[in-house]
Design a protein around this motif. Structure first.
Motif, PDB file in Angstrom:
ATOM      1  N   ALA A 189      -7.748  -7.822  -4.043  1.00  0.00           N
ATOM      2  CA  ALA A 189      -7.211  -7.286  -5.283  1.00  0.00           C
ATOM      3  C   ALA A 189      -7.509  -6.090  -5.986  1.00  0.00           C
ATOM      4  O   ALA A 189      -8.745  -5.592  -5.749  1.00  0.00           O
ATOM      5  CB  ALA A 189      -7.325  -8.463  -6.281  1.00  0.00           C
ATOM      6  N   GLY A 190      -6.874  -5.191  -6.473  1.00  0.00           N
ATOM      7  CA  GLY A 190      -7.168  -4.217  -7.094  1.00  0.00           C
ATOM      8  C   GLY A 190      -5.584  -2.989  -7.568  1.00  0.00           C
ATOM      9  O   GLY A 190      -4.889  -3.700  -7.019  1.00  0.00           O
ATOM     10  N   LYS A 191      -6.146  -2.137  -7.932  1.00  0.00           N
ATOM     11  CA  LYS A 191      -4.901  -1.252  -8.252  1.00  0.00           C
ATOM     12  C   LYS A 191      -5.332   0.114  -7.723  1.00  0.00           C
ATOM     13  O   LYS A 191      -5.960   0.985  -8.409  1.00  0.00           O
ATOM     14  CB  LYS A 191      -4.841  -1.226  -9.815  1.00  0.00           C
TER      15      LYS A 191
ATOM     16  N   LEU B  16       3.099  -2.235   6.212  1.00  0.00           N
ATOM     17  CA  LEU B  16       2.519  -2.870   5.436  1.00  0.00           C
ATOM     18  C   LEU B  16       2.409  -2.804   4.039  1.00  0.00           C
ATOM     19  O   LEU B  16       1.772  -1.954   3.527  1.00  0.00           O
ATOM     20  CB  LEU B  16       1.358  -3.868   5.895  1.00  0.00           C
ATOM     21  N   ARG B  17       3.321  -3.579   3.218  1.00  0.00           N
ATOM     22  CA  ARG B  17       2.813  -3.291   1.638  1.00  0.00           C
ATOM     23  C   ARG B  17       2.446  -4.406   0.771  1.00  0.00           C
ATOM     24  O   ARG B  17       2.706  -5.534   1.254  1.00  0.00           O
ATOM     25  CB  ARG B  17       4.204  -2.912   1.083  1.00  0.00           C
ATOM     26  N   PHE B  18       1.530  -4.413  -0.058  1.00  0.00           N
ATOM     27  CA  PHE B  18       1.051  -5.426  -0.850  1.00  0.00           C
ATOM     28  C   PHE B  18       1.135  -5.073  -2.419  1.00  0.00           C
ATOM     29  O   PHE B  18       0.066  -4.560  -2.835  1.00  0.00           O
ATOM     30  CB  PHE B  18      -0.448  -5.741  -0.548  1.00  0.00           C
ATOM     31  N   PRO B  19       2.283  -5.362  -2.941  1.00  0.00           N
ATOM     32  CA  PRO B  19       2.503  -5.127  -4.453  1.00  0.00           C
ATOM     33  C   PRO B  19       1.389  -5.473  -5.097  1.00  0.00           C
ATOM     34  O   PRO B  19       1.145  -6.916  -5.297  1.00  0.00           O
ATOM     35  CB  PRO B  19       3.956  -5.315  -4.831  1.00  0.00           C
TER      36      PRO B  19
END
Length: 338
Positions: free
Chosen positions: A69-71, A86-89
């Motif tokens: 997790a993070g931004k 690959l994307r992880f919104p």
């Protein structure tokens, strides 16, 4: 090398599988269907009261990726065939795969933890099919003269399939073009309405609709020509014009051409024109080329600089010639009298 790649995944799994602190959730099987060239999302469905911490994904028993997790999230991809897809919104941390391939078909699993659950498990099955994705439409160019423009639109199937034909229409029975490219003048009724591109494939059709004027205005920055200066001397005027276009997502290059001959007269945003006395000023076209499109505008230097009327150079030239004529006549008269 292989051991180095797997080590982060192994450490993450050790973190997830802390003894005595987890409870395995029942397997949540979900069947997903994707279209070749499209995208698909594997939903984690984390309860609103919980926050995602980290997770490890696998495809067909192979390590796929880990995410923390993070931004933005910290992502490590192990399978090179998925690199860049690959994307992880960060609002859900669900896995999204873009640009789907037929070989992406298969089973996917994820083991993840939240701030309130140290271990959770999800299982998915993905089936990729050769369905018809809507074609992509691009505005290749917007060529303007005064307030009238011609829009050039291009249609294409995203996965680059062969044996595809295209047609453009603005009504069920009104065909504008039987090619992937269509040119639509602004004065044409189609420019003020929606136009539809239809891709005809061996196993069906696929279409997309846009408004030419609005679509090109969003995609292609408009080009303007401004008059910087005009100086006149000895019957000759020197025009300096400048081409201006927005830089929207990339560098812009410029070129100037003559309307009638198509000859390139200058490269760069500045054009200087110095016609001879009594020589007609040709209309010029400035073209601004953007990374994926171009826009152009045509104008006459005399029309662009109304504060400097064209008869100034003519008047200066006539005055000069008149002075020479009067001097000649005076000399001739003096000789006759003598």
């Amino acid at each position: 090398m292989e051991g180095a790649l797997l080590r982060p995944s192994f450490l993450l799994l050790l973190l997830l599988l802390q003894p005595g602190e987890y409870s395995r959730a029942a397997a949540d099987e979900a069947e997903l269907t994707g279209i070749l060239g499209g995208s698909v999302t594997f939903p984690l469905r984390i309860p609103a009261a919980q926050k995602f911490k980290n997770g490890a994904w696998a495809v067909k028993t192979r390590s796929l990726a880990t995410v923390i997790a993070g931004k933005p999230p910290s992502v490590l991809v192990f399978d090179p065939s998925y690199e860049g897809r690959l994307r992880f919104p960060d609002d859900s941390y669900s896995l999204q795969i873009t640009d789907l391939r037929m070989e992406d078909t298969g089973s996917y699993t994820v083991e993840f933890s939240t701030d309130k659950e140290n271990f959770a498990y999800r299982e998915f099955t993905l089936q990729v099919s050769k369905g018809q994705l809507p074609p992509t439409i691009a505005c290749d160019s917007m060529a303007c003269e005064d307030d009238a423009c011609i829009y050039t639109l291009r249609c294409a199937i995203r996965d680059g399939r062969e044996n595809v034909t295209y047609s453009w229409s603005n009504a069920p029975n009104s065909v504008l073009s039987m090619d992937s490219i269509v040119h639509i003048p602004q004065r044409h009724q189609a420019a003020r309405e929606n136009v539809t591109c239809t891709a005809h494939l061996p196993n069906g059709t696929s279409s997309r609709t846009v408004s030419p004027k609005d679509f090109c205005a969003e995609q292609v920055p408009a080009t303007r020509i401004v008059c910087d200066s005009v100086t006149c001397a000895n019957g000759t005027c020197h025009y300096t014009m400048r081409c201006v276009a927005e830089e929207r997502g990339g560098r812009v290059t410029y070129s100037w051409t003559q309307k009638d001959s198509g000859a390139v007269v200058s490269t760069g945003p500045i054009l200087r024109v110095s016609p001879r006395p009594f020589e007609a000023l040709p209309a010029v076209i400035c073209t601004a080329r953007h990374p994926a499109s171009n826009s152009s505008r045509m104008i006459s230097p005399k029309d662009l600089c109304p504060d400097f009327p064209p008869d100034l150079s003519l008047a200066s030239s006539l005055s000069y010639r008149l002075i020479i004529l009067l001097l000649a006549l005076g000399a001739l008269s003096a000789g006759v009298i003598a």
